[in-house]
Write a protein that holds these residues in place. Structure first.
Motif, PDB file in Angstrom:
ATOM      1  N   LYS A  11      24.048  41.583   4.310  1.00 28.52           N
ATOM      2  CA  LYS A  11      23.363  41.332   5.575  1.00 28.52           C
ATOM      3  C   LYS A  11      21.885  41.743   5.570  1.00 28.52           C
ATOM      4  O   LYS A  11      21.160  41.436   6.516  1.00 28.52           O
ATOM      5  CB  LYS A  11      24.081  42.080   6.704  1.00 28.52           C
ATOM      6  N   THR A  12      21.454  42.434   4.533  1.00 29.22           N
ATOM      7  CA  THR A  12      20.048  42.834   4.408  1.00 29.22           C
ATOM      8  C   THR A  12      19.596  42.538   2.983  1.00 29.22           C
ATOM      9  O   THR A  12      20.229  42.978   2.021  1.00 29.22           O
ATOM     10  CB  THR A  12      19.868  44.325   4.737  1.00 29.22           C
TER      11      THR A  12
ATOM     12  N   ALA B 103      21.779  31.785   7.446  1.00 31.91           N
ATOM     13  CA  ALA B 103      22.333  33.126   7.627  1.00 31.91           C
ATOM     14  C   ALA B 103      21.527  33.947   8.630  1.00 31.91           C
ATOM     15  O   ALA B 103      20.311  33.779   8.766  1.00 31.91           O
ATOM     16  CB  ALA B 103      22.366  33.854   6.285  1.00 31.91           C
ATOM     17  N   ASP B 104      22.216  34.842   9.318  1.00 27.06           N
ATOM     18  CA  ASP B 104      21.586  35.805  10.212  1.00 27.06           C
ATOM     19  C   ASP B 104      21.517  37.133   9.469  1.00 27.06           C
ATOM     20  O   ASP B 104      22.475  37.916   9.468  1.00 27.06           O
ATOM     21  CB  ASP B 104      22.391  35.947  11.500  1.00 27.06           C
ATOM     22  N   VAL B 105      20.397  37.366   8.803  1.00 26.55           N
ATOM     23  CA  VAL B 105      20.250  38.542   7.950  1.00 26.55           C
ATOM     24  C   VAL B 105      18.882  39.169   8.157  1.00 26.55           C
ATOM     25  O   VAL B 105      17.966  38.546   8.681  1.00 26.55           O
ATOM     26  CB  VAL B 105      20.431  38.178   6.457  1.00 26.55           C
TER      27      VAL B 105
ATOM     28  N   LYS C 131      23.624  44.293   9.836  1.00 27.09           N
ATOM     29  CA  LYS C 131      22.304  44.360   9.219  1.00 27.09           C
ATOM     30  C   LYS C 131      21.754  45.787   9.316  1.00 27.09           C
ATOM     31  O   LYS C 131      22.118  46.540  10.219  1.00 27.09           O
ATOM     32  CB  LYS C 131      21.335  43.405   9.930  1.00 27.09           C
TER      33      LYS C 131
END
Length: 300
Positions: free
Chosen positions: A52-53, A95-97, A294
């Motif tokens: 996520k990061t 993606a939501d990162v 995240k």
């Protein structure tokens, strides 16, 4: 359900190994200058694995190291290419990162006490931070002494974004400078980092240190490497000389990380030789019992 911030894995080493015709002390940055698509593809693999990061591919691109390589005039281009590669990977995967800016050791990894002042190093870290204006968070990595770590924290704090600081411990449990883990954690307390971590250590070192770390900061974590030894690189050799351990499969890595989490870690991932396959196995295992988030969400 406990929330765990999941970082990517050994980005630089993964990129370097995929660069078929590159051998350079600038490592993954040298690959990027010739094969930008390799960088994007590695980012996409780590995104799809579940991290996520994701950190920009700029670890070797400090002003000091680029000047030594005669590439000072390329610094703006390098940071722009690094951001574009990761942003394209994010766009193409939807993606939501987090995009993380990198604040690495200024001269090189695995060194001891720097022969520089706090103000001198802070100025260089501030320059690096300004080259990464669009990131969501900053990760200060592989710190081997408290002077450099404090300078990096001071520069990161000025940006007004969440940041973490990660120290490298030697097998004896101390920093390369000879300072203790307790001294290191105390040295950065006043800068109020979002998390204090260990990275680029042997996993066994991290396993030993994590319970103690968890008693000294609210948010701790770690991401180990899978090298047999870093001593050749510490003496100035290229990453080509490094060898991966054969006993750290995705399953074994996940089991180690689960122990760190049980001992208090809230930020995990992987350092060099921890591949997308390792991160995928870890993510699939953790999501059964934890919320994967995240790094920036730790600051909420």
């Amino acid at each position: 359900m406990t929330s765990i911030a999941l970082l990517d894995g050994g980005l630089g080493q993964e990129i370097y190994q995929r660069g078929p015709d590159v051998s350079s002390k600038l490592w993954s940055v040298a690959v990027m200058l010739k094969h930008a698509n390799i960088v994007k593809d590695v980012h996409k693999d780590f995104i799809r694995a579940g991290a996520k990061t994701h950190t920009l591919n700029t670890y070797p691109a400090t002003p000091t190291r680029l000047a030594k390589a005669g590439l000072s005039d390329k610094i703006d281009t390098i940071y722009q290419k690094a951001f574009e590669a990761l942003q394209q990977a994010v766009d193409e995967t939807g993606a939501d990162v987090d995009i993380a800016g990198c604040l690495p050791p200024l001269v090189g990894s695995y060194l001891g006490q720097p022969q520089r002042s706090f103000d001198d190093m802070k100025a260089e870290f501030s320059h690096i931070a300004r080259l990464q204006p669009h990131v969501d968070v900053f990760l200060i990595e592989t710190m081997t002494n408290t002077l450099e770590a404090r300078a990096a924290c001071a520069a990161a704090r000025e940006q007004g974004k969440p940041f973490g600081v990660a120290f490298r411990l030697e097998p004896n449990g101390a920093l390369r400078s000879g300072e203790s883990l307790e001294q290191a954690m105390h040295a950065v307390t006043d800068y109020a980092p979002t998390a204090v971590m260990l990275n680029c250590c042997d996993p066994e070192v991290l396993t030993t240190a994590m319970p103690k770390m968890a008693t000294q900061a609210d948010i701790v974590g770690g991401y180990a490497n899978a090298f047999k030894s870093v001593e050749d690189m510490a003496k100035g050799s290229k990453a080509d000389a490094l060898q991966a351990r054969e006993d750290l499969s995705p399953l074994v890595h996940t089991e180690r990380v689960q122990q760190w989490i049980a001992d208090g870690a809230l930020v995990v991932g992987g350092c060099c030789e921890i591949t997308p396959a390792h991160i995928q196995h870890l993510a699939q295992t953790l999501e059964q019992s934890h919320e994967i988030i995240k790094f920036s969400q730790l600051a909420d």
